[in-house]
Design a protein around this motif. Structure first.
Motif, short mmCIF file in Angstrom:
data_model
loop_
_atom_site.label_atom_id
_atom_site.label_comp_id
_atom_site.label_asym_id
_atom_site.label_seq_id
_atom_site.Cartn_x
_atom_site.Cartn_y
_atom_site.Cartn_z
N LYS A 210 0.83 -1.21 0.00
CA LYS A 210 0.00 0.00 0.00
C LYS A 210 0.86 1.25 0.00
CE LYS A 210 -4.05 2.04 2.22
NZ LYS A 210 -5.06 1.88 3.31
N LYS A 212 3.80 1.52 -1.25
CA LYS A 212 4.40 1.59 -2.57
C LYS A 212 3.44 2.20 -3.58
CE LYS A 212 6.79 -1.38 -5.94
NZ LYS A 212 7.22 -2.77 -6.24
N GLU A 213 2.20 1.76 -3.55
CA GLU A 213 1.20 2.29 -4.48
C GLU A 213 0.94 3.77 -4.23
OE1 GLU A 213 -0.18 0.91 -7.18
OE2 GLU A 213 1.23 -0.72 -6.80
N ALA A 236 9.23 1.96 -4.49
CA ALA A 236 8.63 2.74 -5.57
C ALA A 236 9.65 3.71 -6.16
CB ALA A 236 7.41 3.51 -5.04
#
Length: 343
Positions: A210, A212-213, A236
């Protein structure tokens, strides 16, 4: 809003409200019992709600292991302990003769405090959003006041961004996260007062996918430097070829071309101060947050490593100047526990 240390949290609710129950039981409960004196290693236990690999908890775990290696404690721990199970695990360790229990009671403040009253001969050193309370005389609290190092890492971030857009991903908007973000932002603005920030919280202490997104979305929105308060953010940044600033631990070995600098938390001063009190029988309700300050050795800026010589000289000169002033008590980084907002 600037808050001086220590500060009261009397009107603030985090993930539980600290009640006033137990005050009537306070008289006489803390007696400096002889059982706290130790001619042999002190039996110590850690209780953690996340894996010991998680940034924050890993620093407590590391300090306890270091004390064990020196023969000062025997150490065991429980990880991934649910808040609903936390009081039970506290009781189990206390019943086993553990004399120092360390952990974090942020999600179970009142219940955990009531457990401490049942075991007045056990010293409890717990991460908490609330201050010490004489009604719970064998409970000392701490928090990671590493705003000094976060501020210095912000100076470096401010000098490295080209877009003037920095993304910041946190777990929860609570004081111990908010103050680090504000300090980081203040440092970045030292280099460029026009820098803008994207701020988001993922609502979890350990959800790398989460985080990373969320970081990906910030990169899409123009961020070229990320503040990695949570695991997943640096992944990321690495995938998209931008830079990141670490928090609490040094992750540059895992991201050598991505993580420029990190604000490190050193729990050893906190742990050692508490251990000394347990050893001499004077452990009592107290606030150990001060031991996380840079002048106490509780935090530092990680070595630049692969980024040595790549950070603008102007920024490094300011970092060195401010670090010296902080350690000398001549410069104070503001403690701001309010939730940071995107700009």
């Amino acid at each position: 809003m600037k808050k001086n240390f220590p500060m009261s949290r009397a009107g603030w609710t985090r993930r539980g409200v600290l009640g006033a129950s137990g005050a009537a039981m306070a008289a006489g409960l803390l007696t400096k019992p002889s059982t706290l004196f130790a001619a042999e290693p002190i039996k110590t236990a850690g209780i953690y709600t996340v894996p010991v690999e998680q940034q924050w908890v890993s620093r407590i775990h590391k300090a306890a292991e270091a004390a064990q290696a020196k023969g000062e404690v025997t150490y065991t721990f429980s990880e991934n302990t649910a808040n609903t199970d936390y009081p039970r695990v506290m009781r189990e360790y206390a019943e086993q003769g553990v004399k120092l229990i360390v952990g974090e009671i942020f999600g179970v403040e009142q219940e955990a405090r009531e457990v401490t009253l049942e075991y007045p001969d056990v010293a409890f050193l717990m991460g908490s959003s609330f201050l010490e309370d004489p009604a719970y005389p064998n409970l000392a609290v701490f928090d990671n006041y590493i705003q000094d190092a976060s501020y210095l890492s912000g100076i470096i971030a401010g000098s490295m961004t080209k877009s003037g857009n920095i993304g910041m991903v946190g777990g929860f908007p609570i004081p111990e996260v908010n103050r680090l973000m504000h300090a980081f932002m203040a440092g970045a603005k030292e280099m460029n007062p026009d820098i803008t920030f994207q701020v988001s919280f993922i609502g979890s202490w350990f959800d790398p996918p989460k985080a990373k997104e969320t970081a990906f979305a910030m990169i899409e929105n123009g961020a070229d430097v990320l503040y990695a308060e949570r695991f997943g953010v640096s992944d990321a940044a690495q995938e998209k070829g931008i830079l990141a600033i670490g928090n609490v631990i040094d992750t540059q070995p895992d991201y050598p071309e991505t993580v420029v600098a990190s604000a490190l938390w050193h729990f050893e001063p906190t742990f050692n101060a508490a251990l000394a009190k347990v050893q001499d029988g004077t452990f009592e309700a107290d606030n150990y947050g001060k031991y996380s300050f840079m002048k106490e050795g509780g935090c530092s800026l990680a070595p630049l490593g692969t980024f040595e010589g790549k950070v603008p000289a102007e920024a490094m000169a300011l970092v060195e100047k401010r670090e010296a002033a902080i350690k000398a008590g001549e410069y104070t980084v503001e403690i701001n526990d309010e939730e940071p907002k995107s700009s």
